[in-house]
Design an enzyme around this catalytic site. Structure first.
Site, PDB file in Angstrom:
ATOM      1  N   TYR A 156      -3.132 122.650  87.016  1.00  0.00           N
ATOM      2  CA  TYR A 156      -2.538 121.896  85.917  1.00  0.00           C
ATOM      3  C   TYR A 156      -1.777 122.827  84.851  1.00  0.00           C
ATOM      4  CZ  TYR A 156      -2.300 118.543  82.139  1.00  0.00           C
ATOM      5  OH  TYR A 156      -1.598 117.680  81.240  1.00  0.00           O
ATOM      6  N   VAL A 191      -5.818 113.362  74.394  1.00  0.00           N
ATOM      7  CA  VAL A 191      -5.529 112.124  73.715  1.00  0.00           C
ATOM      8  C   VAL A 191      -6.119 111.118  74.527  1.00  0.00           C
ATOM      9  CG1 VAL A 191      -3.269 110.648  73.663  1.00  0.00           C
ATOM     10  CG2 VAL A 191      -2.979 113.228  73.746  1.00  0.00           C
ATOM     11  N   GLU A 192      -6.574 109.994  73.970  1.00  0.00           N
ATOM     12  CA  GLU A 192      -7.732 109.169  74.656  1.00  0.00           C
ATOM     13  C   GLU A 192      -6.720 108.371  75.533  1.00  0.00           C
ATOM     14  OE1 GLU A 192     -10.337 107.058  72.277  1.00  0.00           O
ATOM     15  OE2 GLU A 192     -11.088 105.910  73.979  1.00  0.00           O
TER      16      GLU A 192
HETATM   17  N1  LIG Z   1      -4.382 112.764  77.645  1.00  0.00           N
HETATM   18  C1  LIG Z   1      -4.150 113.855  77.277  1.00  0.00           C
HETATM   19  O1  LIG Z   1      -5.329 114.284  76.674  1.00  0.00           O
HETATM   20  C2  LIG Z   1      -3.101 114.594  77.621  1.00  0.00           C
HETATM   21  C3  LIG Z   1      -2.877 116.035  76.963  1.00  0.00           C
HETATM   22  C4  LIG Z   1      -1.623 116.519  77.341  1.00  0.00           C
HETATM   23  C5  LIG Z   1      -0.698 116.152  78.213  1.00  0.00           C
HETATM   24  N2  LIG Z   1      -1.061 114.910  78.605  1.00  0.00           N
HETATM   25  C6  LIG Z   1       0.137 114.382  79.447  1.00  0.00           C
HETATM   26  O2  LIG Z   1       0.581 113.191  78.945  1.00  0.00           O
HETATM   27  C7  LIG Z   1       1.548 112.285  79.901  1.00  0.00           C
HETATM   28  C8  LIG Z   1       0.837 110.983  80.044  1.00  0.00           C
HETATM   29  O3  LIG Z   1      -0.454 111.071  80.462  1.00  0.00           O
HETATM   30  P1  LIG Z   1      -1.426 110.146  80.005  1.00  0.00           P
HETATM   31  O4  LIG Z   1      -2.383 110.854  79.175  1.00  0.00           O
HETATM   32  O5  LIG Z   1      -0.964 108.980  79.202  1.00  0.00           O
HETATM   33  O6  LIG Z   1      -2.367 109.799  81.128  1.00  0.00           O
HETATM   34  P2  LIG Z   1      -2.293 108.085  81.785  1.00  0.00           P
HETATM   35  O7  LIG Z   1      -3.011 107.164  80.999  1.00  0.00           O
HETATM   36  O8  LIG Z   1      -2.942 108.473  83.195  1.00  0.00           O
HETATM   37  O9  LIG Z   1      -1.088 107.938  82.520  1.00  0.00           O
HETATM   38  C9  LIG Z   1      -0.156 108.479  83.385  1.00  0.00           C
HETATM   39  C10 LIG Z   1       0.958 107.763  83.757  1.00  0.00           C
HETATM   40  O10 LIG Z   1       1.733 108.396  84.946  1.00  0.00           O
HETATM   41  C11 LIG Z   1       1.799 107.880  85.772  1.00  0.00           C
HETATM   42  N3  LIG Z   1       1.971 108.411  87.121  1.00  0.00           N
HETATM   43  C12 LIG Z   1       1.120 108.991  87.913  1.00  0.00           C
HETATM   44  N4  LIG Z   1       1.661 109.298  88.912  1.00  0.00           N
HETATM   45  C13 LIG Z   1       2.755 108.750  89.339  1.00  0.00           C
HETATM   46  C14 LIG Z   1       3.540 108.826  90.296  1.00  0.00           C
HETATM   47  N5  LIG Z   1       3.157 109.377  91.540  1.00  0.00           N
HETATM   48  N6  LIG Z   1       4.449 107.768  90.418  1.00  0.00           N
HETATM   49  C15 LIG Z   1       4.821 107.223  89.254  1.00  0.00           C
HETATM   50  N7  LIG Z   1       4.031 107.156  87.969  1.00  0.00           N
HETATM   51  C16 LIG Z   1       2.916 108.320  88.143  1.00  0.00           C
HETATM   52  C17 LIG Z   1       0.984 106.409  85.975  1.00  0.00           C
HETATM   53  O11 LIG Z   1       1.369 105.243  86.347  1.00  0.00           O
HETATM   54  P3  LIG Z   1       0.803 104.604  87.759  1.00  0.00           P
HETATM   55  O12 LIG Z   1      -0.595 105.193  88.148  1.00  0.00           O
HETATM   56  O13 LIG Z   1       0.886 103.326  87.614  1.00  0.00           O
HETATM   57  O14 LIG Z   1       1.988 105.016  88.967  1.00  0.00           O
HETATM   58  C18 LIG Z   1       0.793 106.422  84.406  1.00  0.00           C
HETATM   59  O15 LIG Z   1       1.656 105.565  83.847  1.00  0.00           O
HETATM   60  C19 LIG Z   1       1.100 113.427  81.294  1.00  0.00           C
HETATM   61  O16 LIG Z   1       2.369 114.158  81.763  1.00  0.00           O
HETATM   62  C20 LIG Z   1       0.150 114.343  80.636  1.00  0.00           C
HETATM   63  O17 LIG Z   1      -0.011 115.442  81.475  1.00  0.00           O
HETATM   64  C21 LIG Z   1      -1.928 114.128  78.333  1.00  0.00           C
END
Ligand SMILES: NC(=O)c1ccc[n+]([C@@H]2O[C@H](COP(=O)([O-])OP(=O)(O)OC[C@H]3O[C@@H](n4cnc5c(N)ncnc54)[C@H](OP(=O)(O)O)[C@@H]3O)[C@@H](O)[C@H]2O)c1
Length: 249
Positions: A156, A191-192
């Site tokens: 990751y 982030v939640e």
């Molecule tokens: N939450 C954290 O703590 C955190 C921290 C640092 C960075 N980030 C980054 O923030 C970004 C958003 O993540 P989040 O925290 O909001 O997580 P999340 O709630 O799990 O959202 C992830 C999103 O990515 C989409 N996705 C995943 N695989 C996909 C695929 N094959 N095709 C199309 N869409 C896909 C999912 O949509 P579907 O499942 O509906 O396709 C969902 O909308 C990511 O890049 C993550 O690495 C998150």
């Protein structure tokens, strides 16, 4: 026929939950026309219902970012309907806790295909539109894991270190080509969202993490997006690192 409008078009990948959903709300408030993509159509339909009151221009597309044909179809649809995109938010991404010594190849492949390869393909396609329009802004949602490596998160973190290199690489290419297109990145800590449940493969572990101290909310990242987009032409934010105050690393 291409609809003419002064409203900018913002495409957000992974808009069905978490950070992408919050960015959709923020940019709807700021009068963008939105292209929202993800695999889960039912989630996008619910979001569209909520956003309708704010903004009439919403296009939702079912896209699996691991399929290049889906991505190319999406950009062609946006070109045909709205003439292309002005802002691309490369937000979709995921983590699996699959260590380097024992992890599953398929989990590594999914992280690299979505977090890195799909981000590159979306970026290339968006730049075609932005070059035609002679303006544009791309924002990568990276991670603090693009700046240090947490235990058992080697792949990751590698995917997010790649995003760091891709941000600087594109900055250089755009400057060399004298394009009026900006590239920025945001690197959040915890982030939640649905992220931790998928990462740990456990709802309980995700709840324990998110209740151990006050973590960031998706809206905090959406506010950073808004800040980046609101800068004057000569200011290009490179990367915003933001952690919950109590996060250790
Ligand atoms: N939450 C954290 O703590 C955190 C921290 C640092 C960075 N980030 C980054 O923030 C970004 C958003 O993540 P989040 O925290 O909001 O997580 P999340 O709630 O799990 O959202 C992830 C999103 O990515 C989409 N996705 C995943 N695989 C996909 C695929 N094959 N095709 C199309 N869409 C896909 C999912 O949509 P579907 O499942 O509906 O396709 C969902 O909308 C990511 O890049 C993550 O690495 C998150």
């Amino acid at each position: 026929m291409v609809e003419k409008s002064s409203q900018k078009v913002a495409l957000i990948t992974g808009a069905s939950s978490g950070i992408g959903e919050a960015i959709a709300h923020k940019l709807a408030d700021e009068n963008y026309r939105l292209v929202l993509c993800a695999r889960r159509q039912e989630k996008l339909a619910k979001l569209t219902e909520k956003l309708k009151e704010k903004n009439s221009g919403i296009l939702t597309l079912k896209v699996d970012l691991r399929q290049e044909a889906d991505i190319l179809n999406m950009f062609n649809t946006v070109r045909n309907q709205w003439g292309g995109v002005d802002v691309l938010i490369n937000n979709a991404g995921l983590g699996h806790k699959e260590p380097l010594m024992t992890g599953e190849t398929e989990a590594w492949r999914e992280m690299l295909e979505v977090n890195v390869l799909a981000l590159c393909i979306c970026t290339r396609e968006a730049i075609k539109d932005m070059s035609d329009r002679n303006q544009g802004h791309i924002i990568h949602i990276s991670s603090m894991s693009g700046h240090r490596v947490p235990l058992s998160s080697g792949v990751y973190a590698a995917s997010k270190y790649a995003v760091k290199a891709l941000t600087e690489g594109l900055r250089q290419e755009l400057r060399e080509a004298n394009k009026n297109i900006k590239i920025s990145s945001i690197s959040p800590g915890f982030v939640e969202t649905e992220f931790a449940e998928k990462y740990n493969n456990s709802k309980e572990k995700a709840q324990a993490l998110y209740s151990s101290f006050p973590v960031l909310k998706p809206q905090d990242i959406a506010n950073a997006v808004s800040y980046i987009l609101s800068q004057p032409d000569y200011v290009q934010i490179h990367d915003i690192l933001l952690r919950p105050t109590q996060q250790k690393s």
